[in-house]
Design an enzyme around this catalytic site. Structure first.
Site, mmCIF file in Angstrom:
data_model
loop_
_atom_site.group_PDB
_atom_site.id
_atom_site.type_symbol
_atom_site.label_atom_id
_atom_site.label_comp_id
_atom_site.label_asym_id
_atom_site.label_seq_id
_atom_site.Cartn_x
_atom_site.Cartn_y
_atom_site.Cartn_z
ATOM 1 N N ASN A 93 5.819 -1.156 -8.420
ATOM 2 C CA ASN A 93 5.820 -0.605 -7.056
ATOM 3 C C ASN A 93 5.324 -1.600 -5.997
ATOM 4 O O ASN A 93 4.253 -1.426 -5.418
ATOM 5 C CB ASN A 93 4.961 0.667 -7.044
ATOM 6 C CG ASN A 93 5.600 1.755 -6.185
ATOM 7 O OD1 ASN A 93 6.601 1.496 -5.501
ATOM 8 N ND2 ASN A 93 5.029 2.938 -6.222
ATOM 9 N N TYR A 94 6.137 -2.601 -5.726
ATOM 10 C CA TYR A 94 5.734 -3.696 -4.825
ATOM 11 C C TYR A 94 5.750 -3.239 -3.359
ATOM 12 O O TYR A 94 6.781 -2.819 -2.854
ATOM 13 C CB TYR A 94 6.698 -4.869 -5.034
ATOM 14 C CG TYR A 94 6.500 -6.027 -4.114
ATOM 15 C CD1 TYR A 94 5.238 -6.582 -3.911
ATOM 16 C CD2 TYR A 94 7.583 -6.595 -3.439
ATOM 17 C CE1 TYR A 94 5.061 -7.663 -3.063
ATOM 18 C CE2 TYR A 94 7.426 -7.680 -2.596
ATOM 19 C CZ TYR A 94 6.157 -8.205 -2.405
ATOM 20 O OH TYR A 94 5.990 -9.273 -1.567
ATOM 21 N N ASP A 144 8.559 8.210 -7.966
ATOM 22 C CA ASP A 144 7.310 8.633 -8.637
ATOM 23 C C ASP A 144 7.553 9.869 -9.497
ATOM 24 O O ASP A 144 7.040 9.980 -10.616
ATOM 25 C CB ASP A 144 6.232 8.946 -7.597
ATOM 26 C CG ASP A 144 5.962 7.772 -6.681
ATOM 27 O OD1 ASP A 144 6.134 6.621 -7.133
ATOM 28 O OD2 ASP A 144 5.590 7.994 -5.520
ATOM 29 N N LYS A 176 14.796 1.680 -12.168
ATOM 30 C CA LYS A 176 15.393 2.662 -11.249
ATOM 31 C C LYS A 176 16.140 1.920 -10.155
ATOM 32 O O LYS A 176 15.797 0.795 -9.806
ATOM 33 C CB LYS A 176 14.266 3.515 -10.625
ATOM 34 C CG LYS A 176 13.560 4.404 -11.615
ATOM 35 C CD LYS A 176 12.210 4.875 -11.075
ATOM 36 C CE LYS A 176 11.185 3.762 -11.152
ATOM 37 N NZ LYS A 176 9.936 4.035 -10.448
ATOM 38 N N TRP A 231 -2.824 3.913 7.335
ATOM 39 C CA TRP A 231 -4.184 3.635 7.806
ATOM 40 C C TRP A 231 -5.054 3.742 6.554
ATOM 41 O O TRP A 231 -5.518 4.834 6.202
ATOM 42 C CB TRP A 231 -4.641 4.675 8.827
ATOM 43 C CG TRP A 231 -3.838 4.683 10.089
ATOM 44 C CD1 TRP A 231 -4.148 4.044 11.250
ATOM 45 C CD2 TRP A 231 -2.601 5.381 10.335
ATOM 46 N NE1 TRP A 231 -3.174 4.296 12.197
ATOM 47 C CE2 TRP A 231 -2.217 5.101 11.657
ATOM 48 C CE3 TRP A 231 -1.768 6.196 9.546
ATOM 49 C CZ2 TRP A 231 -1.048 5.614 12.218
ATOM 50 C CZ3 TRP A 231 -0.599 6.707 10.111
ATOM 51 C CH2 TRP A 231 -0.255 6.418 11.427
HETATM 52 O O1 LIG Z 1 3.326 3.672 -0.322
HETATM 53 C C1 LIG Z 1 2.308 4.122 -0.846
HETATM 54 O O2 LIG Z 1 1.273 3.484 -1.005
HETATM 55 C C2 LIG Z 1 2.289 5.491 -1.354
HETATM 56 O O3 LIG Z 1 1.722 5.716 -2.377
HETATM 57 C C3 LIG Z 1 2.970 6.537 -0.536
HETATM 58 C C4 LIG Z 1 4.109 7.300 -1.126
HETATM 59 O O4 LIG Z 1 3.730 8.609 -1.500
HETATM 60 C C5 LIG Z 1 4.779 6.645 -2.282
HETATM 61 O O5 LIG Z 1 4.837 5.291 -2.089
HETATM 62 C C6 LIG Z 1 6.168 7.182 -2.406
HETATM 63 O O6 LIG Z 1 6.871 6.379 -3.296
HETATM 64 P P1 LIG Z 1 8.427 6.381 -3.579
HETATM 65 O O7 LIG Z 1 8.635 7.124 -4.875
HETATM 66 O O8 LIG Z 1 8.744 4.940 -3.717
HETATM 67 O O9 LIG Z 1 9.099 7.035 -2.410
#
Ligand SMILES: O=C(O)C(=O)C[C@H](O)[C@H](O)COP(=O)(O)O
Length: 306
Positions: free
Chosen positions: A164-165, A257, A224, A101
């Site tokens: 980070n798509y 992250d 990664k 949200w």
């Molecule tokens: O999706 C989003 O906008 C966020 O920022 C929420 C999450 O805290 C991270 O996305 C976690 O990221 P991962 O390291 O890929 O698990």
């Protein structure tokens, strides 16, 4: 602050650890999660989270939480009437999925005051941002942000970027690709996740992602790939570094992250890309054993062996 590190983006309210109708409330957002890890592992650096806040109690509590952990907010604006976004983590086993949200979150205005933004990025040693930072801005905001980052870089600051798509945050793949390509142009270091790159660019393998990033002019890239090895290119040298095995992961949120935060912290300490990746894998392995995106500083430090 010449030793200062800034991460730019959106920190949401996070709901995790559901038991029935009871949830645990925390704070998270990809760039904040990385800065949190840097805060834990780079104690000699000043760190700031660059965003925009509302003037509601939730924003005030969020700023207080940052302050408690020695995370500054530089010149981030406070937008009257705005408030933070929210997301909830659902788990299938340890694999996470997110419900958001956030469409009217204060952070969407982080570039609406170009002078404040430029001031927040002045005299930095490292700036970190992501494809999510780009996705939450409109076209004008993206332009302002990329110009401010490019200006800081021209003054000698290093820039790290995780594409980070998140398909849901973009109107279509062409817009996402164009914006992320612009992000890569101002980056010295890219830290993508292979599954995202495969989705967005159709890369056939992590090595193909490395090659594309090299062609885009990025000097150092780390791809990664979940619990598999990472592949790294550093000025045309290629390495692979196997991941740390975790027998019983609890919640994979934030692993990527935290990896980024630990990798950057190790590189700031002057360690080689290979050594940095080994430490970063250990830190990511620690994060998948806690609920939510943020692990306590002591756990991160122990895994990093600070
Ligand atoms: O999706 C989003 O906008 C966020 O920022 C929420 C999450 O805290 C991270 O996305 C976690 O990221 P991962 O390291 O890929 O698990």
């Amino acid at each position: 602050m010449a030793d200062g590190i800034a991460a730019i983006g959106e920190c949401m309210i996070e709901l995790s650890g559901q038991t029935g109708h009871t949830w645990r409330m925390g704070y998270a957002g990809d760039t904040f999660n990385t800065l949190w890890t840097i805060r834990a592992l780079s104690p000699s650096h000043h760190v700031d989270y660059v965003t925009a806040f509302g003037n509601d109690p939730f924003s005030q509590e969020q700023i207080a939480f940052f302050r408690e952990h020695d995370i500054g907010v530089a010149s981030s604006p406070v937008v009257p009437g705005a408030r933070p976004g929210l997301y909830a983590i659902r788990l299938e086993g340890a694999e996470r999925s997110f419900t958001y949200w956030r469409s009217d979150a204060a952070a969407r205005q982080l570039a609406s005051n170009p002078i404040a933004l430029a001031k927040s990025l002045e005299e930095r040693t490292l700036i970190y941002f992501s494809g999510i930072t780009l996705a939450i801005l409109d076209t004008a905001g993206r332009r302002t942000l990329l110009q401010a980052i490019a200006a800081a870089r021209a003054h000698g600051c290093h820039v790290a970027f995780d594409p980070n798509y998140r398909p849901r945050l973009w109107p279509d793949t062409a817009t996402a690709r164009a914006a992320i390509d612009e992000g890569l142009k101002v980056a010295d270091l890219a830290l993508p996740t292979f599954a995202d790159e495969q989705d967005l660019y159709g890369d056939a393998s992590p090595e193909a992602t490395l090659e594309r990033l090299e062609r885009a002019g990025v000097a150092e890239s780390v791809v990664k790939n979940g619990e598999r090895e990472v592949v790294i290119s550093h000025y045309e040298n290629i390495f692979a570094v196997p991941a740390t095995r975790v027998e019983a992961p609890i919640d994979t949120t934030g692993a990527g992250d935290a990896f980024n935060g630990a990798y950057l912290s190790a590189r700031l300490l002057g360690q080689s890309p290979k050594d940095a990746a080994r430490r970063a894998h250990r830190v990511a392995a620690a994060v998948v054993q806690v609920r939510g995106a943020l692990a306590p500083f002591e756990i991160l430090r122990l895994a990093f062996e600070l």
